[in-house]
Design a protein around this motif. Structure first.
Motif, PDB file in Angstrom:
ATOM      1  N   PRO A 195      19.118  10.915   1.545  1.00 31.32           N
ATOM      2  CA  PRO A 195      19.357   9.571   0.986  1.00 31.32           C
ATOM      3  C   PRO A 195      19.120   8.448   1.985  1.00 31.32           C
ATOM      4  N   PHE A 196      19.562   8.645   3.224  1.00 39.43           N
ATOM      5  CA  PHE A 196      19.360   7.598   4.226  1.00 39.43           C
ATOM      6  C   PHE A 196      17.881   7.465   4.571  1.00 39.43           C
ATOM      7  N   SER A 197      17.163   8.586   4.651  1.00 44.46           N
ATOM      8  CA  SER A 197      15.727   8.537   4.938  1.00 44.46           C
ATOM      9  C   SER A 197      14.979   7.801   3.836  1.00 44.46           C
ATOM     10  N   VAL A 198      15.318   8.095   2.585  1.00 45.30           N
ATOM     11  CA  VAL A 198      14.683   7.406   1.461  1.00 45.30           C
ATOM     12  C   VAL A 198      14.972   5.914   1.526  1.00 45.30           C
ATOM     13  N   PHE A 199      16.180   5.545   1.876  1.00 48.14           N
ATOM     14  CA  PHE A 199      16.538   4.131   1.951  1.00 48.14           C
ATOM     15  C   PHE A 199      15.735   3.418   3.037  1.00 48.14           C
ATOM     16  N   ILE A 200      15.589   4.056   4.208  1.00 46.92           N
ATOM     17  CA  ILE A 200      14.813   3.441   5.290  1.00 46.92           C
ATOM     18  C   ILE A 200      13.355   3.246   4.861  1.00 46.92           C
ATOM     19  N   LEU A 201      12.754   4.299   4.316  1.00 47.34           N
ATOM     20  CA  LEU A 201      11.350   4.231   3.915  1.00 47.34           C
ATOM     21  C   LEU A 201      11.147   3.284   2.742  1.00 47.34           C
ATOM     22  N   LEU A 202      12.105   3.239   1.831  1.00 47.58           N
ATOM     23  CA  LEU A 202      12.000   2.359   0.679  1.00 47.58           C
ATOM     24  C   LEU A 202      11.911   0.903   1.114  1.00 47.58           C
ATOM     25  N   GLN A 203      12.767   0.510   2.056  1.00 50.93           N
ATOM     26  CA  GLN A 203      12.736  -0.867   2.534  1.00 50.93           C
ATOM     27  C   GLN A 203      11.396  -1.201   3.187  1.00 50.93           C
ATOM     28  N   TYR A 204      10.825  -0.248   3.887  1.00 51.16           N
ATOM     29  CA  TYR A 204       9.560  -0.507   4.566  1.00 51.16           C
ATOM     30  C   TYR A 204       8.406  -0.561   3.570  1.00 51.16           C
ATOM     31  N   PHE A 205       8.360   0.378   2.630  1.00 50.50           N
ATOM     32  CA  PHE A 205       7.290   0.382   1.634  1.00 50.50           C
ATOM     33  C   PHE A 205       7.324  -0.881   0.771  1.00 50.50           C
ATOM     34  N   GLU A 206       8.517  -1.343   0.441  1.00 52.56           N
ATOM     35  CA  GLU A 206       8.617  -2.568  -0.351  1.00 52.56           C
ATOM     36  C   GLU A 206       8.124  -3.783   0.422  1.00 52.56           C
ATOM     37  N   GLY A 207       8.165  -3.725   1.738  1.00 53.68           N
ATOM     38  CA  GLY A 207       7.657  -4.826   2.549  1.00 53.68           C
ATOM     39  C   GLY A 207       6.146  -4.854   2.673  1.00 53.68           C
ATOM     40  N   LEU A 208       5.481  -3.750   2.323  1.00 50.34           N
ATOM     41  CA  LEU A 208       4.022  -3.718   2.355  1.00 50.34           C
ATOM     42  C   LEU A 208       3.468  -4.340   1.072  1.00 50.34           C
ATOM     43  N   PRO A 209       2.375  -5.094   1.162  1.00 50.78           N
ATOM     44  CA  PRO A 209       1.846  -5.804  -0.015  1.00 50.78           C
ATOM     45  C   PRO A 209       1.442  -4.838  -1.135  1.00 50.78           C
ATOM     46  N   ASP A 210       1.747  -5.236  -2.362  1.00 46.93           N
ATOM     47  CA  ASP A 210       1.330  -4.432  -3.511  1.00 46.93           C
ATOM     48  C   ASP A 210      -0.188  -4.418  -3.656  1.00 46.93           C
ATOM     49  N   GLU A 211      -0.855  -5.427  -3.074  1.00 51.41           N
ATOM     50  CA  GLU A 211      -2.316  -5.479  -3.157  1.00 51.41           C
ATOM     51  C   GLU A 211      -2.964  -4.266  -2.506  1.00 51.41           C
ATOM     52  N   LEU A 212      -2.296  -3.704  -1.478  1.00 52.25           N
ATOM     53  CA  LEU A 212      -2.838  -2.509  -0.848  1.00 52.25           C
ATOM     54  C   LEU A 212      -2.896  -1.352  -1.837  1.00 52.25           C
ATOM     55  N   ASP A 213      -1.843  -1.194  -2.608  1.00 57.32           N
ATOM     56  CA  ASP A 213      -1.803  -0.123  -3.588  1.00 57.32           C
ATOM     57  C   ASP A 213      -2.826  -0.359  -4.688  1.00 57.32           C
ATOM     58  N   LYS A 214      -2.925  -1.605  -5.136  1.00 54.14           N
ATOM     59  CA  LYS A 214      -3.878  -1.907  -6.197  1.00 54.14           C
ATOM     60  C   LYS A 214      -5.313  -1.714  -5.714  1.00 54.14           C
ATOM     61  N   ALA A 215      -5.599  -2.124  -4.479  1.00 54.05           N
ATOM     62  CA  ALA A 215      -6.948  -1.956  -3.944  1.00 54.05           C
ATOM     63  C   ALA A 215      -7.313  -0.481  -3.812  1.00 54.05           C
ATOM     64  N   ALA A 216      -6.359   0.316  -3.374  1.00 48.81           N
ATOM     65  CA  ALA A 216      -6.615   1.750  -3.259  1.00 48.81           C
ATOM     66  C   ALA A 216      -6.861   2.377  -4.624  1.00 48.81           C
ATOM     67  N   ARG A 217      -6.110   1.935  -5.628  1.00 51.74           N
ATOM     68  CA  ARG A 217      -6.293   2.469  -6.974  1.00 51.74           C
ATOM     69  C   ARG A 217      -7.661   2.049  -7.539  1.00 51.74           C
ATOM     70  N   VAL A 218      -8.077   0.807  -7.265  1.00 49.95           N
ATOM     71  CA  VAL A 218      -9.390   0.352  -7.724  1.00 49.95           C
ATOM     72  C   VAL A 218     -10.506   1.143  -7.078  1.00 49.95           C
ATOM     73  N   ASP A 219     -10.330   1.512  -5.822  1.00 48.25           N
ATOM     74  CA  ASP A 219     -11.343   2.299  -5.109  1.00 48.25           C
ATOM     75  C   ASP A 219     -11.355   3.763  -5.530  1.00 48.25           C
ATOM     76  N   GLY A 220     -10.507   4.132  -6.469  1.00 50.71           N
ATOM     77  CA  GLY A 220     -10.550   5.484  -6.999  1.00 50.71           C
ATOM     78  C   GLY A 220      -9.524   6.439  -6.407  1.00 50.71           C
ATOM     79  N   CYS A 221      -8.590   5.939  -5.606  1.00 49.27           N
ATOM     80  CA  CYS A 221      -7.574   6.807  -5.023  1.00 49.27           C
ATOM     81  C   CYS A 221      -6.483   7.118  -6.049  1.00 49.27           C
ATOM     82  N   SER A 222      -6.021   8.346  -6.015  1.00 54.65           N
ATOM     83  CA  SER A 222      -4.849   8.698  -6.795  1.00 54.65           C
ATOM     84  C   SER A 222      -3.603   8.173  -6.090  1.00 54.65           C
ATOM     85  N   ARG A 223      -2.449   8.327  -6.727  1.00 52.56           N
ATOM     86  CA  ARG A 223      -1.212   7.897  -6.090  1.00 52.56           C
ATOM     87  C   ARG A 223      -1.002   8.620  -4.755  1.00 52.56           C
ATOM     88  N   PHE A 224      -1.240   9.904  -4.763  1.00 58.18           N
ATOM     89  CA  PHE A 224      -1.050  10.691  -3.537  1.00 58.18           C
ATOM     90  C   PHE A 224      -2.028  10.257  -2.458  1.00 58.18           C
TER      91      PHE A 224
END
Length: 320
Positions: A195-224
């Motif tokens: 639980p603590f590890s998920v909380f630490i990583l969650l805060q960091y991932f939320e700080g990264l721009p959503d545009e990175l995820d959208k750009a990766a998805r547009v380029d054909g990347c899966s979620r993984f």
């Protein structure tokens, strides 16, 4: 002219007072830093120094911060003690305890316990990353029903004291037939650290721009693929924080290890060190030498990953 001179004099006095105030402020901060440094470093310094001293030198008054006659006998005893072998004063030094070093009659070779601690801590770190990273990424970047409730549930699990979980954990471990096994420690430590590890990583991932995820998805990347190729390289500081937290927690944990292990085949280092203090003939030199060995692996891990803790990995990630 008089008014001008008085104004200049007043300005000079004001700047002088300001400079003296800054100097006094700096001196106070320096004094506080020195006191804090001594408070933190002094116990570790004494631990290391006394591990090279004989028993008589450790209990001498005033204490010796620098050993008069440094010895490696304490460390030799740790690595040469045999199982089921009772070690007495004569086998240790051939002298009276007050005249030289000795080790407790309960002393055992610490290498198996150190190995158990290392295996448990390493498995907990690996499994934390395998479970925590995908979970944190999903909670941070995927919008689904019940997301907020899941986050709150994770936070609630961290406010439950470990002592309240001992009995439920014990019943589960006994039902699974995993008592007196290092895997029982891995399983219970995961319940505490994930639980603590998920909380630490969650805060960091939320700080990264959503545009990175959208750009990766547009380029054909899966979620993984987006997680592995885009977010993991940018999240090294948070991953290192998780590694340090889980490793140190697993390495130092005492209560659960005391409850679930009974024999030397599964006991970890904190349990064996605590056993030394239960002997009527406590050897401070031997215990301190064992303490030095106990802090070496965490220090090595911290030194290896130190540069990642303070480094930022998001610079240049988004082009404006």
């Amino acid at each position: 002219m008089t008014d001008v001179s008085q104004t200049r004099t007043g300005g000079i006095d004001y700047r002088r007072r300001q400079r003296l105030s800054r100097i006094a402020h700096s001196l106070v901060i320096l004094a506080g830093a020195i006191v804090l440094t001594i408070y933190v470093i002094a116990p570790v310094t004494w631990l290391v120094s006394s591990s090279f001293q004989t028993e008589a030198e450790i209990v001498s008054v005033p204490p010796h911060w620098i050993p008069d006659e440094p010895t490696l006998q304490n460390f030799e005893a740790i690595f040469t003690a045999q199982e089921e072998e009772e070690i007495t004063y004569e086998t240790r030094s051939g002298q009276d305890p007050a005249a030289g070093g000795f080790i407790p009659s309960t002393a055992k070779n610490l290498l198996p316990a150190m190995w158990n601690s290392f295996i448990v801590a390493t498995l907990v770190v690996i499994l934390n990353l395998l479970v925590g990273v995908p979970a944190a990424y999903a909670l941070a970047k995927i919008r689904f029903w019940g997301r907020d409730g899941s986050v709150y549930f994770i936070l609630i699990t961290r406010v439950i004291p470990d002592i309240a979980l001992v009995v439920p954990f014990f019943l589960v471990i006994r039902k699974l037939g995993m008592l007196d096994s290092i895997f029982s420690l891995v399983l219970t430590y995961l319940a505490v650290t994930v639980p603590f590890s998920v909380f630490i990583l969650l805060q960091y991932f939320e700080g990264l721009p959503d545009e990175l995820d959208k750009a990766a998805r547009v380029d054909g990347c899966s979620r993984f693929q987006a997680l592995v190729r885009v977010f993991l390289p940018l999240s090294l500081p948070s991953l290192v924080a998780v590694v340090l937290f889980t490793f140190l927690t697993s390495w130092n944990e005492f209560l659960l290890a005391l409850m679930f292990t009974q024999t030397e085949a599964s006991q970890t280092l904190p349990i064996l060190l605590a056993a030394f203090t239960s002997d009527f003939t406590i050897s401070f030199s031997f215990i301190n030498a064992a303490g030095v060995l106990a802090i070496v692996p965490p220090v090595i891990v911290a030194v290896i990953f130190e540069r990642y803790i303070v480094s930022g990995r998001t610079a240049g990630a988004v082009k404006g």
